[in-house]
Design a protein around this motif. Structure first.
Motif, PDB file in Angstrom:
ATOM      1  N   SER A 161       0.754  -1.296   0.111  1.00  0.00           N
ATOM      2  CA  SER A 161      -0.017   0.038  -0.061  1.00  0.00           C
ATOM      3  C   SER A 161       0.825   1.079   0.000  1.00  0.00           C
ATOM      4  O   SER A 161       0.278   2.382  -0.031  1.00  0.00           O
ATOM      5  CB  SER A 161      -1.065   0.101   1.294  1.00  0.00           C
ATOM      6  OG  SER A 161      -0.200   0.229   2.517  1.00  0.00           O
ATOM      7  N   LYS A 162       2.150   1.363  -0.049  1.00  0.00           N
ATOM      8  CA  LYS A 162       2.969   2.269  -0.009  1.00  0.00           C
ATOM      9  C   LYS A 162       2.687   3.222  -1.146  1.00  0.00           C
ATOM     10  O   LYS A 162       2.785   2.551  -2.179  1.00  0.00           O
ATOM     11  CB  LYS A 162       4.416   1.869   0.167  1.00  0.00           C
ATOM     12  CG  LYS A 162       5.603   3.040   0.572  1.00  0.00           C
ATOM     13  CD  LYS A 162       6.773   2.500   0.560  1.00  0.00           C
ATOM     14  CE  LYS A 162       7.856   3.590   0.906  1.00  0.00           C
ATOM     15  NZ  LYS A 162       7.401   4.248   1.920  1.00  0.00           N
TER      16      LYS A 162
ATOM     17  N   ARG B 293       0.087   4.701  -1.532  1.00  0.00           N
ATOM     18  CA  ARG B 293      -1.230   4.853  -1.718  1.00  0.00           C
ATOM     19  C   ARG B 293      -2.076   5.610  -0.492  1.00  0.00           C
ATOM     20  O   ARG B 293      -3.027   6.137  -0.688  1.00  0.00           O
ATOM     21  CB  ARG B 293      -2.005   3.540  -2.112  1.00  0.00           C
ATOM     22  CG  ARG B 293      -1.603   2.894  -3.455  1.00  0.00           C
ATOM     23  CD  ARG B 293      -2.343   1.534  -3.820  1.00  0.00           C
ATOM     24  NE  ARG B 293      -1.938   1.153  -5.163  1.00  0.00           N
ATOM     25  CZ  ARG B 293      -0.847   0.696  -5.248  1.00  0.00           C
ATOM     26  NH1 ARG B 293       0.069   0.011  -4.425  1.00  0.00           N
ATOM     27  NH2 ARG B 293      -0.713  -0.115  -6.316  1.00  0.00           N
ATOM     28  N   VAL B 294      -1.475   4.954   0.637  1.00  0.00           N
ATOM     29  CA  VAL B 294      -2.049   5.714   1.942  1.00  0.00           C
ATOM     30  C   VAL B 294      -1.111   6.789   2.228  1.00  0.00           C
ATOM     31  O   VAL B 294      -0.170   6.691   2.231  1.00  0.00           O
ATOM     32  CB  VAL B 294      -2.081   4.820   2.960  1.00  0.00           C
ATOM     33  CG1 VAL B 294      -2.565   5.408   4.117  1.00  0.00           C
ATOM     34  CG2 VAL B 294      -2.709   3.448   2.592  1.00  0.00           C
ATOM     35  N   ARG B 295      -1.910   7.879   2.510  1.00  0.00           N
ATOM     36  CA  ARG B 295      -1.177   9.098   2.814  1.00  0.00           C
ATOM     37  C   ARG B 295      -0.130   8.877   4.115  1.00  0.00           C
ATOM     38  O   ARG B 295      -0.573   8.424   5.066  1.00  0.00           O
ATOM     39  CB  ARG B 295      -2.375  10.436   3.046  1.00  0.00           C
ATOM     40  CG  ARG B 295      -3.076  10.745   2.089  1.00  0.00           C
ATOM     41  CD  ARG B 295      -3.863  11.669   2.510  1.00  0.00           C
ATOM     42  NE  ARG B 295      -3.213  13.105   2.664  1.00  0.00           N
ATOM     43  CZ  ARG B 295      -3.865  14.313   3.151  1.00  0.00           C
ATOM     44  NH1 ARG B 295      -5.044  14.210   3.438  1.00  0.00           N
ATOM     45  NH2 ARG B 295      -2.815  15.239   3.225  1.00  0.00           N
TER      46      ARG B 295
ATOM     47  N   VAL C 102      -1.505   9.570   7.252  1.00  0.00           N
ATOM     48  CA  VAL C 102      -2.517   8.633   7.738  1.00  0.00           C
ATOM     49  C   VAL C 102      -1.831   7.229   8.280  1.00  0.00           C
ATOM     50  O   VAL C 102      -1.838   6.780   9.321  1.00  0.00           O
ATOM     51  CB  VAL C 102      -3.487   8.087   7.016  1.00  0.00           C
ATOM     52  CG1 VAL C 102      -4.258   7.095   7.481  1.00  0.00           C
ATOM     53  CG2 VAL C 102      -4.390   9.531   6.455  1.00  0.00           C
ATOM     54  N   GLU C 103      -0.574   7.128   7.504  1.00  0.00           N
ATOM     55  CA  GLU C 103       0.195   5.986   7.900  1.00  0.00           C
ATOM     56  C   GLU C 103       0.868   6.141   9.298  1.00  0.00           C
ATOM     57  O   GLU C 103       1.048   5.017  10.210  1.00  0.00           O
ATOM     58  CB  GLU C 103       1.572   5.785   6.955  1.00  0.00           C
ATOM     59  CG  GLU C 103       1.095   5.416   5.610  1.00  0.00           C
ATOM     60  CD  GLU C 103       0.940   3.757   5.499  1.00  0.00           C
ATOM     61  OE1 GLU C 103       0.849   3.114   6.663  1.00  0.00           O
ATOM     62  OE2 GLU C 103       0.885   3.212   4.391  1.00  0.00           O
TER      63      GLU C 103
END
Length: 352
Positions: free
Chosen positions: A3-4, A6-8, A11-12
């Motif tokens: 998911s690297k 793709r998720v801000r 948020v991570e």
């Protein structure tokens, strides 16, 4: 697939809000999430039975008109001064969108409602905690925040800030102040007049606690029409479902039921506070439906775990300021009796 990217990143890194445990078994004493131990008004049950299932194919009233008019009547204001939300948490979240620029800051006391710093992090702005005094008393915030969350009565301490002190702060504060009155119906004072008299103050309330409707998710804000208009601009199109609007309206039609339950809880609160104080606990003066207290015979975390082993759930917040205390929701007299009996047994076992 990773998911690297793709998720801000924000948020991570985010540490999400942690709600109280919801045990699946009904054979427990549940005193960990400040739920009302008594059922909602019979008017709510009638409204639930009378819900038109066929009508659920249509969208609800996006303006929550009937609820706004009822709340305006209740608080002596115009419907334009009322915003209805999917729980008062939605009021808080929307306020971070409506009132805080990208370079702004959000202030709040510490310890207080642990959602506040999470909302600041989600919004991507700096959260500025203001440490309460040694006994969790008021300390003047430095000012300069675009938005200040002020829980009154405070959670998790249960203490009520002096109304005149709150007013002085609100008048001097340049940004928006949200007085979060989730527990106000168990308290001896409120700040609704500030929301109706000052242009920078909103009062947020919920039907979760005193109205016994935590499962419904219904809250509201009252304040200057310009602030309400801003919340309306940033809310979801249909943020409150038709069943919630109907059941909320029914609950607000029976204030007597709510007030009687609140008085029962206040009586039980006094009895619980006195019982813990007699056992040598440190007990903060509560104006809520819970008690914030530090055990005397063993560490709070250890007692929390031993109570849990016995099917009695209370809340423990790790941390330098909070780790020595337990937050105990006020249950029925039977619930309180089981809690105190378990405390007696555990503390006796702990004696050398």
């Amino acid at each position: 697939m990773s998911s690297k990217g793709r998720v801000r990143e924000r948020v991570e890194r985010l540490s999400a809000y942690v709600p109280g445990e919801q045990p699946s078994s009904s054979d427990v004493v549940k005193l960990n999430t400040n739920e009302n131990p008594y059922p909602p008004s019979p008017a709510v049950a009638r409204a639930l039975r009378e819900l038109d299932v066929e009508a659920l194919r249509r969208y609800p009233d996006p303006a929550c008109g009937k609820l706004c008019r009822r709340l305006a009547e209740l608080h002596g204001c115009a419907p334009e001064n009322v915003f209805v939300a999917n729980g008062s948490d939605e009021v808080l979240a929307l306020a971070t969108r409506a009132f805080v620029e990208d370079d702004g800051t959000i202030g709040f006391f510490h310890p207080s409602y642990s959602l506040y710093p999470v909302l600041a992090a989600i919004r991507g702005v700096a959260g500025r905690p203001v440490e309460l005094g040694p006994a969790f008393e008021w300390r003047d915030p430095p000012g300069g925040d675009a938005l200040f969350f002020l829980a009154n009565p405070n959670a998790p301490t249960g203490m009520l800030h002096d109304r005149r002190t709150v007013e002085t702060f609100c008048r001097a504060h340049g940004g928006v102040v949200i007085v979060d009155e989730a527990y106000v119906d168990f308290a001896e004072a409120d700040c609704m007049d500030l929301a109706l008299g000052l242009e920078n103050v909103l009062v947020a309330r919920t039907l979760s606690k005193s109205y016994s409707l935590a499962g419904l998710r219904l809250g509201y804000a009252v304040g200057h029409a310009r602030l309400i208009e801003a919340l309306l601009k940033v809310k979801d199109s249909y943020n409150v479902g038709a069943p919630a609007q109907a059941l909320g309206l029914a609950a607000l039609s029976d204030l007597g039921h709510m007030r009687r339950n609140a008085e029962r809880i206040k009586t039980s609160r006094r009895a619980l506070s006195d019982a813990l104080a007699r056992r040598g606990w440190t007990v903060c003066p509560s104006e809520t439906n819970f008690v914030w207290a530090g055990p005397a015979a063993l560490p709070a975390r250890a007692l929390f775990e031993r109570l849990r082993e016995r099917g009695i759930f209370v809340r423990h917040f790790p941390g330098e300021r909070t780790g020595a205390f337990l937050r105990i929701s006020v249950g029925t007299d039977g619930d309180v009796g089981r809690l105190l009996a378990a405390v007696n047994e555990i503390e006796s076992e702990a004696k050398p």
